[in-house]
Design a protein around this motif. Structure first.
Motif, PDB file in Angstrom:
ATOM      1  N   GLY A 130       0.820  -1.212   0.000  1.00 55.30           N
ATOM      2  CA  GLY A 130       0.000   0.000   0.000  1.00 55.30           C
ATOM      3  C   GLY A 130       0.846   1.252   0.000  1.00 55.30           C
ATOM      4  N   GLU A 131       1.921   1.237   0.765  1.00 54.18           N
ATOM      5  CA  GLU A 131       2.818   2.393   0.816  1.00 54.18           C
ATOM      6  C   GLU A 131       3.499   2.604  -0.538  1.00 54.18           C
ATOM      7  OE1 GLU A 131       6.644   3.663   3.433  1.00 54.18           O
ATOM      8  OE2 GLU A 131       4.998   2.666   4.488  1.00 54.18           O
ATOM      9  N   ALA A 132       3.960   1.514  -1.173  1.00 52.01           N
ATOM     10  CA  ALA A 132       4.598   1.624  -2.482  1.00 52.01           C
ATOM     11  C   ALA A 132       3.603   2.117  -3.534  1.00 52.01           C
ATOM     12  CB  ALA A 132       5.188   0.276  -2.896  1.00 52.01           C
ATOM     13  N   LEU A 133       2.391   1.566  -3.519  1.00 53.37           N
ATOM     14  CA  LEU A 133       1.371   2.019  -4.467  1.00 53.37           C
ATOM     15  C   LEU A 133       1.077   3.504  -4.292  1.00 53.37           C
ATOM     16  CD1 LEU A 133      -1.271  -0.855  -4.452  1.00 53.37           C
ATOM     17  CD2 LEU A 133      -0.113   0.075  -6.455  1.00 53.37           C
ATOM     18  N   SER A 134       0.893   3.909  -3.075  1.00 52.78           N
ATOM     19  CA  SER A 134       0.583   5.302  -2.795  1.00 52.78           C
ATOM     20  C   SER A 134       1.696   6.219  -3.287  1.00 52.78           C
ATOM     21  CB  SER A 134       0.359   5.474  -1.291  1.00 52.78           C
ATOM     22  OG  SER A 134       0.006   6.790  -0.997  1.00 52.78           O
ATOM     23  N   TYR A 163       1.077   8.943  -6.320  1.00 52.94           N
ATOM     24  CA  TYR A 163       1.249  10.377  -6.089  1.00 52.94           C
ATOM     25  C   TYR A 163       2.330  10.953  -6.995  1.00 52.94           C
ATOM     26  CZ  TYR A 163      -1.917  10.511  -2.116  1.00 52.94           C
ATOM     27  OH  TYR A 163      -3.024  10.458  -1.327  1.00 52.94           O
ATOM     28  N   SER A 164       3.386  10.208  -7.215  1.00 54.52           N
ATOM     29  CA  SER A 164       4.453  10.653  -8.115  1.00 54.52           C
ATOM     30  C   SER A 164       3.940  10.776  -9.545  1.00 54.52           C
ATOM     31  CB  SER A 164       5.629   9.678  -8.051  1.00 54.52           C
ATOM     32  OG  SER A 164       6.628  10.050  -8.967  1.00 54.52           O
ATOM     33  N   VAL A 182       1.958  14.057 -14.194  1.00 51.88           N
ATOM     34  CA  VAL A 182       0.896  14.314 -15.169  1.00 51.88           C
ATOM     35  C   VAL A 182       0.294  15.700 -14.959  1.00 51.88           C
ATOM     36  CG1 VAL A 182      -1.371  13.567 -16.006  1.00 51.88           C
ATOM     37  CG2 VAL A 182       0.410  11.882 -15.566  1.00 51.88           C
ATOM     38  N   HIS A 183       0.138  16.121 -13.711  1.00 52.11           N
ATOM     39  CA  HIS A 183      -0.366  17.479 -13.451  1.00 52.11           C
ATOM     40  C   HIS A 183       0.577  18.509 -14.061  1.00 52.11           C
ATOM     41  CE1 HIS A 183      -4.004  17.243 -11.112  1.00 52.11           C
ATOM     42  NE2 HIS A 183      -3.472  16.384 -10.272  1.00 52.11           N
ATOM     43  N   GLY A 184       1.873  18.287 -13.879  1.00 60.53           N
ATOM     44  CA  GLY A 184       2.844  19.203 -14.478  1.00 60.53           C
ATOM     45  C   GLY A 184       2.730  19.246 -15.990  1.00 60.53           C
ATOM     46  N   LEU A 185       2.581  18.089 -16.620  1.00 63.36           N
ATOM     47  CA  LEU A 185       2.419  18.038 -18.076  1.00 63.36           C
ATOM     48  C   LEU A 185       1.111  18.686 -18.504  1.00 63.36           C
ATOM     49  CD1 LEU A 185       3.701  14.411 -18.772  1.00 63.36           C
ATOM     50  CD2 LEU A 185       4.854  16.557 -19.352  1.00 63.36           C
ATOM     51  N   ILE A 214      -6.262   4.679  -7.645  1.00 60.98           N
ATOM     52  CA  ILE A 214      -6.123   4.997  -6.219  1.00 60.98           C
ATOM     53  C   ILE A 214      -7.259   4.361  -5.420  1.00 60.98           C
ATOM     54  CG2 ILE A 214      -6.216   6.890  -4.543  1.00 60.98           C
ATOM     55  CD1 ILE A 214      -4.548   8.522  -6.483  1.00 60.98           C
ATOM     56  N   THR A 215      -8.395   4.151  -6.065  1.00 61.03           N
ATOM     57  CA  THR A 215      -9.504   3.468  -5.395  1.00 61.03           C
ATOM     58  C   THR A 215      -9.042   2.123  -4.837  1.00 61.03           C
ATOM     59  OG1 THR A 215     -11.077   4.515  -6.890  1.00 61.03           O
ATOM     60  CG2 THR A 215     -11.837   2.574  -5.710  1.00 61.03           C
ATOM     61  N   ALA A 216      -8.141   1.476  -5.569  1.00 56.61           N
ATOM     62  CA  ALA A 216      -7.638   0.176  -5.113  1.00 56.61           C
ATOM     63  C   ALA A 216      -6.895   0.286  -3.784  1.00 56.61           C
ATOM     64  CB  ALA A 216      -6.728  -0.438  -6.169  1.00 56.61           C
ATOM     65  N   LEU A 217      -6.383   1.465  -3.475  1.00 57.15           N
ATOM     66  CA  LEU A 217      -5.707   1.635  -2.184  1.00 57.15           C
ATOM     67  C   LEU A 217      -6.677   1.488  -1.017  1.00 57.15           C
ATOM     68  CD1 LEU A 217      -3.249   4.557  -2.972  1.00 57.15           C
ATOM     69  CD2 LEU A 217      -2.678   2.169  -2.502  1.00 57.15           C
TER      70      LEU A 217
END
Length: 153
Positions: free
Chosen positions: A45-49, A53-54, A59-62, A88-91
């Motif tokens: 979960g920590e790795a997925l999160s 987020y990264s 993508v927000h920057g692009l 993220i729903t999967a988290l």
């Protein structure tokens, strides 16, 4: 014991004390396995999160650059953002699984402690401590996940 193996059944004529000790060992083994599963889920979960987020940040920057420059890739980037939001729903699974594992571990620990107390009694160090069982029968009432707004903790 391998995952697909079943424990040996108690021997006929096994004393109740020995059967109780064996049952307690099995309960504690299952509790330890659940705790190990909990650690694995926490790490995943920590790795997925972190990765979501990264990716979202990139993508927000692009998207910001694309909207200012009229980039033709903006629709694709918006689709990627929707995919990231859906992923993220999967988290939420990790959170629900964590609650269920903790709840089950507490119940198993309580059973093992009660069994030990009732079978073996107190020892020279004092009264046997029995971990309190959860009061609610189930900490998670949801049994499926759908896409929607997400609040991460």
């Amino acid at each position: 014991m391998l995952m697909n193996e079943t424990p040996d059944p108690p021997e006929l004529g096994m004393t109740p004390l020995l059967a109780a000790a064996e049952l307690q060992d099995h309960l504690m083994t299952v509790t330890n396995d659940l705790e190990r599963l909990q650690r694995l889920l926490d790490d995943a979960g920590e790795a997925l999160s972190t990765h979501f987020y990264s990716a979202s940040s990139h993508v927000h920057g692009l998207l910001n650059g694309a909207s200012e420059g009229g980039d033709a890739h903006a629709p694709v980037l918006q689709k990627v953002m929707l995919d990231i939001a859906g992923a993220i729903t999967a988290l939420q699974f990790q959170d629900m699984a964590t609650q269920l594992i903790a709840h089950t571990s507490q119940r198993l620990r309580n059973c093992a402690d009660q069994l030990a107390r009732d079978t073996f009694g107190d020892d020279e160090d004092g009264a046997t401590v029995v971990e309190i069982a959860p009061l609610r029968p189930n900490p998670v009432t949801q049994d499926e996940m759908d896409a929607g707004s997400i609040e991460l903790f």
